[in-house]
Design an enzyme around this catalytic site. Structure first.
Site, short mmCIF file in Angstrom:
data_model
loop_
_atom_site.label_atom_id
_atom_site.label_comp_id
_atom_site.label_asym_id
_atom_site.label_seq_id
_atom_site.Cartn_x
_atom_site.Cartn_y
_atom_site.Cartn_z
N ASN A 210 11.22 24.93 14.31
CA ASN A 210 10.34 23.76 14.33
C ASN A 210 10.55 22.94 15.60
O ASN A 210 11.68 22.72 16.03
CB ASN A 210 10.59 22.89 13.09
CG ASN A 210 10.22 23.61 11.81
OD1 ASN A 210 11.07 23.97 11.01
ND2 ASN A 210 8.94 23.85 11.60
N HIS A 241 8.52 25.01 3.40
CA HIS A 241 7.33 24.53 4.11
C HIS A 241 7.58 24.61 5.62
O HIS A 241 6.71 25.06 6.36
CB HIS A 241 7.01 23.09 3.73
CG HIS A 241 6.88 22.85 2.26
ND1 HIS A 241 5.95 23.50 1.49
CD2 HIS A 241 7.59 22.07 1.42
CE1 HIS A 241 6.08 23.12 0.23
NE2 HIS A 241 7.07 22.25 0.17
N ASP A 264 16.84 16.98 6.99
CA ASP A 264 15.89 16.22 7.81
C ASP A 264 15.11 15.25 6.92
O ASP A 264 13.95 14.92 7.19
CB ASP A 264 14.93 17.15 8.55
CG ASP A 264 14.21 16.46 9.72
OD1 ASP A 264 14.67 15.39 10.15
OD2 ASP A 264 13.18 16.99 10.16
N ALA A 298 6.07 16.01 8.84
CA ALA A 298 6.77 14.79 9.24
C ALA A 298 8.10 14.68 8.48
O ALA A 298 8.20 13.97 7.49
CB ALA A 298 5.91 13.56 9.00
#
Length: 369
Positions: A210, A241, A264, A298
């Site tokens: 990512n 995801h 995260d 996000a």
């Protein structure tokens, strides 16, 4: 005072039925039959977590205590509150708040090992969900961050001006240097890995796959450099995801004990679907996924106990899954006193029931959940 736990004890490479005797540290592991159908794991370690329970690291001392207690309830016994890209004065305020919490501890909470400085030394072209306040890691800023005494991990895009000097300085200060939010290619990542190692440091990758270029046949990218290295570690947000289970299995096969799970997690973790915020930006939580208005992922609302269950669902054994949420992170962070169940290590335990749900959490030999 000596205490004990009975159950199925998850060691580094196997599960044994027995009893763990401990005070503040583990004293003995005694095999025995007829134990309760529950699993005793080493306490989880989260090296990248922005928030949870409605609180965010950037909000200061009280918020750091709140998010830490929230994640304790999900088995995390060591935590690194993590900054986000913001104006430098706000980042420094957050680091000073983490330093204060480190010094005094969180009553009834987990261990606060220090801060992960994720922003603002990242690429403006690979922000992900980071706000647009990127700056260059000048010598003055690096010195100011190191002077807080609490930075344990820093995320840097190695292509930035001043990045080579900054990575060397952080490494020499004992800070783990994690490549992330970067446009660098395979060769750039390899050079960064070599630079950090030559400076005597430890190198990692921030949320593997990512906010970095993908693996392609003719453009292998930084993911390949990190996986092919013999020494680099890699964080992974395994909520399924951010990373597909097949990509997880590939990384685990390549990296083994150099792969570690992080959450995260953002402030809305543990809360119902609906609007929330990340770094002052509006985000929406829906069906377990957090997105900006433009659809960008996000952060996450992951907890480490759920990451462990996801690994089990992907075919990992329980000892391997336990290493992903504890043992490997301890090795990456240089925490030789925790991360496994073995004599003389800290008595930090996460106890799971037969459905792999958290039922008890112990820190320093004291039950806290």
């Amino acid at each position: 005072m000596m205490a004990h736990l009975e159950g199925r004890i998850v060691l580094r490479d196997r599960i044994v039925s027995g009893r763990v005797d401990f005070d503040s540290h583990i004293r003995e592991i005694v095999p025995q039959s007829g134990v309760p159908e529950r699993y005793i794991l080493p306490g989880f370690i989260d090296g990248h977590v922005h928030g949870g329970g409605g609180a965010d690291t950037m909000d200061g001392v009280a918020a750091i205590e709140t998010l830490s207690r929230f994640h304790l309830g999900h088995g995390t016994t060591t935590i690194l509150p993590t900054t986000i890209t913001a104006p430098w004065a706000e980042v420094m305020d957050a680091l000073r708040a983490v330093a204060e919490v480190c010094d005094r501890g969180v009553e009834g909470g987990p261990r606060i090992h220090g801060a992960h400085l994720e922003g603002p030394f990242v690429s403006p072209h690979k922000l992900g969900a980071q706000p647009p306040f990127t700056i260059e890691p000048t010598a003055e800023r690096v010195a100011e961050a190191v002077a807080t005494g609490c930075v344990r991990v820093v995320t840097i895009a190695p292509e930035l001006d001043h990045a080579p000097t900054a990575m060397k300085a952080f490494a020499q200060a004992g800070v783990r240097v994690s490549l992330g939010h970067t446009t660098t290619d395979f060769e750039g990542a390899e050079r960064a890995i070599c630079l950090v190692c030559a400076a005597g440091g430890t190198v990692g990758g921030t949320h593997l796959f990512n906010a970095m270029s993908a693996i392609e046949g003719r453009r292998p990218g930084p993911v390949t450099a990190l996986m092919c290295s013999d020494v680099a570690y890699g964080e992974m947000i395994f909520d399924t995801h951010h990373v597909h289970p097949a990509s997880f299995r590939l990384a685990e096969r390549m990296m083994g004990q150099r792969l570690l799970f992080v959450t995260d997690a953002m402030r809305g973790t543990g809360e119902a679907d609906g609007p929330s915020q990340l770094g002052g930006q509006d985000v929406m939580i829906r069906n377990g996924v957090v997105r900006l208005p433009d659809g960008t992922l996000a952060g996450s609302i992951l907890t480490l106990d759920q990451a462990l269950r996801n690994a089990l669902d992907a075919g990992m054994s329980l000892p391997k899954a336990a290493r992903l949420v504890s043992t490997n992170a301890a090795a990456y962070l240089g925490l030789q006193d925790r991360g496994a169940i073995a004599p003389e290590l800290l008595a930090d335990f996460t106890v799971l029931d037969d459905r792999f749900q958290v039922s008890e959490v112990w820190v320093n030999g004291e039950r806290r959940v």
